[in-house]
Design an enzyme around this catalytic site. Structure first.
Site, PDB file in Angstrom:
ATOM      1  N   LYS A  38     -49.578  -8.989 -54.592  1.00  0.00           N
ATOM      2  CA  LYS A  38     -50.883  -8.365 -54.325  1.00  0.00           C
ATOM      3  C   LYS A  38     -51.297  -8.594 -52.875  1.00  0.00           C
ATOM      4  O   LYS A  38     -51.743  -7.675 -52.191  1.00  0.00           O
ATOM      5  CB  LYS A  38     -51.951  -8.957 -55.252  1.00  0.00           C
ATOM      6  CG  LYS A  38     -53.364  -8.539 -54.876  1.00  0.00           C
ATOM      7  CD  LYS A  38     -54.408  -9.146 -55.791  1.00  0.00           C
ATOM      8  CE  LYS A  38     -54.953 -10.475 -55.337  1.00  0.00           C
ATOM      9  NZ  LYS A  38     -55.964 -10.410 -54.276  1.00  0.00           N
ATOM     10  N   ASN A  39     -51.147  -9.834 -52.405  1.00  0.00           N
ATOM     11  CA  ASN A  39     -51.673 -10.173 -51.075  1.00  0.00           C
ATOM     12  C   ASN A  39     -50.854  -9.605 -49.924  1.00  0.00           C
ATOM     13  O   ASN A  39     -51.260  -9.706 -48.767  1.00  0.00           O
ATOM     14  CB  ASN A  39     -51.815 -11.692 -50.917  1.00  0.00           C
ATOM     15  CG  ASN A  39     -53.025 -12.220 -51.679  1.00  0.00           C
ATOM     16  OD1 ASN A  39     -53.795 -11.445 -52.245  1.00  0.00           O
ATOM     17  ND2 ASN A  39     -53.193 -13.538 -51.677  1.00  0.00           N
ATOM     18  N   ARG A  63     -62.968  -8.088 -50.797  1.00  0.00           N
ATOM     19  CA  ARG A  63     -63.075  -8.612 -49.446  1.00  0.00           C
ATOM     20  C   ARG A  63     -62.018  -8.079 -48.490  1.00  0.00           C
ATOM     21  O   ARG A  63     -62.300  -7.764 -47.342  1.00  0.00           O
ATOM     22  CB  ARG A  63     -62.930 -10.132 -49.525  1.00  0.00           C
ATOM     23  CG  ARG A  63     -64.093 -10.896 -49.089  1.00  0.00           C
ATOM     24  CD  ARG A  63     -63.704 -12.352 -49.037  1.00  0.00           C
ATOM     25  NE  ARG A  63     -63.098 -12.649 -47.746  1.00  0.00           N
ATOM     26  CZ  ARG A  63     -63.789 -12.883 -46.655  1.00  0.00           C
ATOM     27  NH1 ARG A  63     -65.101 -12.878 -46.674  1.00  0.00           N
ATOM     28  NH2 ARG A  63     -63.180 -13.133 -45.527  1.00  0.00           N
ATOM     29  N   CYS A  82     -69.383 -14.256 -52.219  1.00  0.00           N
ATOM     30  CA  CYS A  82     -68.138 -14.307 -52.977  1.00  0.00           C
ATOM     31  C   CYS A  82     -68.194 -15.522 -53.872  1.00  0.00           C
ATOM     32  O   CYS A  82     -68.770 -16.539 -53.517  1.00  0.00           O
ATOM     33  CB  CYS A  82     -66.968 -14.427 -52.024  1.00  0.00           C
ATOM     34  SG  CYS A  82     -65.427 -14.742 -52.854  1.00  0.00           S
ATOM     35  N   ARG A 130     -67.225 -16.992 -47.345  1.00  0.00           N
ATOM     36  CA  ARG A 130     -65.971 -16.551 -46.731  1.00  0.00           C
ATOM     37  C   ARG A 130     -66.333 -15.669 -45.547  1.00  0.00           C
ATOM     38  O   ARG A 130     -66.387 -14.460 -45.649  1.00  0.00           O
ATOM     39  CB  ARG A 130     -65.104 -15.811 -47.751  1.00  0.00           C
ATOM     40  CG  ARG A 130     -64.568 -16.743 -48.816  1.00  0.00           C
ATOM     41  CD  ARG A 130     -63.813 -15.999 -49.871  1.00  0.00           C
ATOM     42  NE  ARG A 130     -62.462 -15.670 -49.489  1.00  0.00           N
ATOM     43  CZ  ARG A 130     -61.583 -15.088 -50.311  1.00  0.00           C
ATOM     44  NH1 ARG A 130     -61.929 -14.771 -51.525  1.00  0.00           N
ATOM     45  NH2 ARG A 130     -60.360 -14.830 -49.899  1.00  0.00           N
ATOM     46  N   PRO A 131     -66.603 -16.312 -44.407  1.00  0.00           N
ATOM     47  CA  PRO A 131     -67.086 -15.567 -43.245  1.00  0.00           C
ATOM     48  C   PRO A 131     -65.993 -14.709 -42.617  1.00  0.00           C
ATOM     49  O   PRO A 131     -64.813 -14.838 -42.948  1.00  0.00           O
ATOM     50  CB  PRO A 131     -67.522 -16.665 -42.281  1.00  0.00           C
ATOM     51  CG  PRO A 131     -66.756 -17.874 -42.682  1.00  0.00           C
ATOM     52  CD  PRO A 131     -66.465 -17.743 -44.143  1.00  0.00           C
ATOM     53  N   VAL A 132     -66.405 -13.816 -41.691  1.00  0.00           N
ATOM     54  CA  VAL A 132     -65.437 -12.988 -40.967  1.00  0.00           C
ATOM     55  C   VAL A 132     -65.542 -13.225 -39.458  1.00  0.00           C
ATOM     56  O   VAL A 132     -65.059 -12.432 -38.669  1.00  0.00           O
ATOM     57  CB  VAL A 132     -65.600 -11.476 -41.287  1.00  0.00           C
ATOM     58  CG1 VAL A 132     -65.151 -11.174 -42.702  1.00  0.00           C
ATOM     59  CG2 VAL A 132     -67.027 -11.017 -41.061  1.00  0.00           C
ATOM     60  N   ASP A 133     -66.197 -14.346 -39.064  1.00  0.00           N
ATOM     61  CA  ASP A 133     -66.400 -14.607 -37.627  1.00  0.00           C
ATOM     62  C   ASP A 133     -65.076 -14.636 -36.844  1.00  0.00           C
ATOM     63  O   ASP A 133     -64.998 -14.147 -35.715  1.00  0.00           O
ATOM     64  CB  ASP A 133     -67.172 -15.925 -37.430  1.00  0.00           C
ATOM     65  CG  ASP A 133     -66.495 -17.108 -38.123  1.00  0.00           C
ATOM     66  OD1 ASP A 133     -66.000 -16.934 -39.255  1.00  0.00           O
ATOM     67  OD2 ASP A 133     -66.437 -18.200 -37.533  1.00  0.00           O
ATOM     68  N   LEU A 134     -64.019 -15.167 -37.453  1.00  0.00           N
ATOM     69  CA  LEU A 134     -62.744 -15.287 -36.722  1.00  0.00           C
ATOM     70  C   LEU A 134     -62.050 -13.933 -36.591  1.00  0.00           C
ATOM     71  O   LEU A 134     -61.322 -13.682 -35.631  1.00  0.00           O
ATOM     72  CB  LEU A 134     -61.830 -16.310 -37.411  1.00  0.00           C
ATOM     73  CG  LEU A 134     -62.418 -17.723 -37.493  1.00  0.00           C
ATOM     74  CD1 LEU A 134     -61.479 -18.660 -38.249  1.00  0.00           C
ATOM     75  CD2 LEU A 134     -62.702 -18.264 -36.093  1.00  0.00           C
ATOM     76  N   ASP A 171     -54.398 -20.747 -53.906  1.00  0.00           N
ATOM     77  CA  ASP A 171     -54.365 -19.773 -55.000  1.00  0.00           C
ATOM     78  C   ASP A 171     -53.623 -20.282 -56.240  1.00  0.00           C
ATOM     79  O   ASP A 171     -53.569 -19.583 -57.252  1.00  0.00           O
ATOM     80  CB  ASP A 171     -53.717 -18.459 -54.526  1.00  0.00           C
ATOM     81  CG  ASP A 171     -54.645 -17.651 -53.623  1.00  0.00           C
ATOM     82  OD1 ASP A 171     -55.831 -18.014 -53.511  1.00  0.00           O
ATOM     83  OD2 ASP A 171     -54.171 -16.667 -53.027  1.00  0.00           O
ATOM     84  N   ILE A 204     -59.204 -25.528 -48.532  1.00  0.00           N
ATOM     85  CA  ILE A 204     -59.316 -24.180 -47.941  1.00  0.00           C
ATOM     86  C   ILE A 204     -60.679 -23.544 -48.237  1.00  0.00           C
ATOM     87  O   ILE A 204     -61.334 -23.020 -47.338  1.00  0.00           O
ATOM     88  CB  ILE A 204     -58.190 -23.241 -48.440  1.00  0.00           C
ATOM     89  CG1 ILE A 204     -56.813 -23.915 -48.304  1.00  0.00           C
ATOM     90  CG2 ILE A 204     -58.228 -21.892 -47.715  1.00  0.00           C
ATOM     91  CD1 ILE A 204     -56.307 -24.101 -46.900  1.00  0.00           C
ATOM     92  N   ARG A 213     -57.395  -7.737 -61.728  1.00  0.00           N
ATOM     93  CA  ARG A 213     -57.360  -7.561 -60.272  1.00  0.00           C
ATOM     94  C   ARG A 213     -56.042  -8.075 -59.709  1.00  0.00           C
ATOM     95  O   ARG A 213     -55.558  -7.569 -58.703  1.00  0.00           O
ATOM     96  CB  ARG A 213     -58.514  -8.350 -59.614  1.00  0.00           C
ATOM     97  CG  ARG A 213     -59.886  -7.753 -59.860  1.00  0.00           C
ATOM     98  CD  ARG A 213     -60.906  -8.479 -59.034  1.00  0.00           C
ATOM     99  NE  ARG A 213     -60.376  -8.721 -57.701  1.00  0.00           N
ATOM    100  CZ  ARG A 213     -60.596  -9.802 -56.973  1.00  0.00           C
ATOM    101  NH1 ARG A 213     -61.367 -10.751 -57.437  1.00  0.00           N
ATOM    102  NH2 ARG A 213     -60.075  -9.930 -55.787  1.00  0.00           N
TER     103      ARG A 213
END
Ligand code: UD1
Length: 429
Positions: free
Chosen positions: A22-23, A102, A126, A131-135, A316, A338, A408
């Site tokens: 999936k990933n 996400r 979430c 789970r930020p997206v700053d990076l 995971d 994590i 999912r």
């Protein structure tokens, strides 16, 4: 809403085919936005997240064709999908779509690289912690993008195109590395990505991008170098096997006892997890077909594990491992580094009789000799499957509610487990 009913106490014996990851599938599908020629992906798993991403990409103008639907097709082989982004008709990814998955935020990179603009909703809350997206934003800025946050949207522009740069991630991020790779592939000049994620799915995406004409070296190490090219073209790529699905079924067999071949599984994708499963008392062997897992007679041993970026023990698989050691002959410690709050399964496992205490980011699991079936609630993808693992070894019946989380990420979960002797069925609402 569908529910899953499991009657525990059956050993698993037989063969379980492992699906495409999936990933890797999700970023590979997103990479189709980088070219006006068709990208053909093979070994794509049948998952709710894949179907949702098909809709999201359709919104941007991607034409999708799914092959392999004929009645005589092996139901266990993955599907082949053709994605063609000949014309991008919309560079906006709305909130109602991004908030449901996400990873769909990652469309920001190919849209920006190819069209010079993208407007993508921030993903929002979430279940497994912030789970930020700053990076991800930092990476795009290093490649020359102008980024504003407006009314919950990331508005990114690079009217004269992106240019190569040096991106140093202060923390390993899989999504950040995917975004950096896709954006840098079409940027002018050279990009260096330092402290890149080394996950096998990153290497799989880099391999596919290279087949499309990108010039990426070093994927799979923490330093990736990308020579930007003007244009990418179509390609055919087969998705690598799912190491998380592999580890999940390996733990299920370690939990129930029995002997199962995980067909198509590749041991090098999960060495650390396989070592832990061996320490927990199962026999793990590589075969021509995949990986064979067996546990006969011996009990489950306690473990000490900390989650880490690849090649460490994956977050995971943390919930699944916790389910396994609820029945160990002693006390285990599992530390999650994590994601904060990735312990929702603890309360639900306790309903089956597990003894788990949480102190900060560490769970102490005191093994018990028996679990007993109960109604439980699936809270996120990996937590849900940990409840299935526990239920397979619990006495009596467990009813898992809210199973859409399982759909999912796990293809044909009930069919794969039933074929090995489990008693598990889906009750449709
Ligand atoms: C991916 C996987 C997910 C897996 C995770 C970690 C997919 C579709 N999902 O998620 O299954 O659990 O990797 O292996 O591949 N972070 C920031 N700022 C950012 C981005 C991330 O602080 O801008 C933090 C996160 O909060 C987290 C850590 O970095 O603590 C790792 O997250 P990341 O690797 O980015 O996870 P995803 O790519 O979202």
């Amino acid at each position: 809403m569908d529910r899953i009913r499991i009657v525990g106490g059956h050993r698993l014996n037989g063969t379980i085919p492992i699906s495409g990851a999936k990933n890797a599938t999700l970023p590979l599908m997103i990479a189709s936005l980088l070219t006006d020629e068709p990208l053909i992906l093979e070994n794509v798993p049948r998952l709710a997240d894949v179907i949702l991403l098909q809709r999201i990409l359709g919104n941007h103008g991607v034409d999708l064709m799914i092959a392999g639907k004929r009645a005589d097709t092996d139901p266990n082989s993955g599907r082949t999908i053709h994605l063609s982004a000949k014309q991008i008709v919309d560079t906006t990814a709305p909130y109602d779509m991004v908030s449901r998955m996400r990873a769909s935020f990652w469309v920001v990179a190919p849209l920006l690289a190819r069209m010079g603009e993208a407007k993508v909703s921030l993903p929002g809350g979430c279940a497994i912690g912030t789970r930020p997206v700053d990076l991800l934003i930092m990476a795009l800025e290093k490649l020359g993008a102008d980024i504003e946050i407006e009314s919950g949207y990331v508005v990114a522009q690079a009217k004269r195109g992106l240019r190569g740069g040096r991106i140093e991630f202060p923390k390993v991020t899989v999504g950040g590395t995917h975004v950096a790779l896709m954006a840098a592939a079409l940027a002018r000049g050279t990009t260096e990505i330092e402290n890149a994620a080394r996950e096998p799915e990153v290497s799989d995406v880099a391999d596919c991008l290279n087949k499309m004409g990108a010039k990426i070296s070093g994927a799979g190490t923490s330093r990736i170098v990308v020579e930007g090219v003007e244009k990418l073209h179509g390609a055919t790529h087969s998705v690598l096997p799912d190491r998380i699905e592999t580890g999940t079924y390996a733990m299920a067999v370690a939990m129930t006892g029995g002997d199962v071949v995980l067909q198509n599984a590749r041991p090098e994708l999960l060495m650390t997890a396989l070592d832990v499963i061996r320490k927990a008392g199962a026999t793990v062997t590589s075969t021509n077909e995949g990986i064979r897992i067996a546990r006969n007679g011996s009990g489950i041993e306690p473990v000490e594990v900390t989650t880490e970026p690849f090649p460490g023990f994956p977050t995971d698989l943390q919930a699944q491992l916790m389910a396994l050691v609820t029945r160990a002959k002693g006390t285990s410690h599992i530390t999650e580094t994590i994601f904060e709050n990735r312990f929702m399964h603890v309360q639900e496992l306790a309903r089956l009789g597990a003894r788990i205490r949480l102190y900060g980011d560490t769970a102490t699991i005191e093994g018990v000799s028996r679990l007993r079936g109960a109604p439980v609630m699936a809270t996120d993808l990996r937590a849900s499957v940990s409840l299935v693992i526990a239920a397979l070894a619990a006495e009596g019946e467990t009813m898992v509610n809210r199973v859409y989380h399982l759909d999912r990420g796990f293809e044909k979960l009930e069919a794969k487990l039933n074929a090995c002797g489990a008693q598990i069925e889906r009750l449709s609402a």
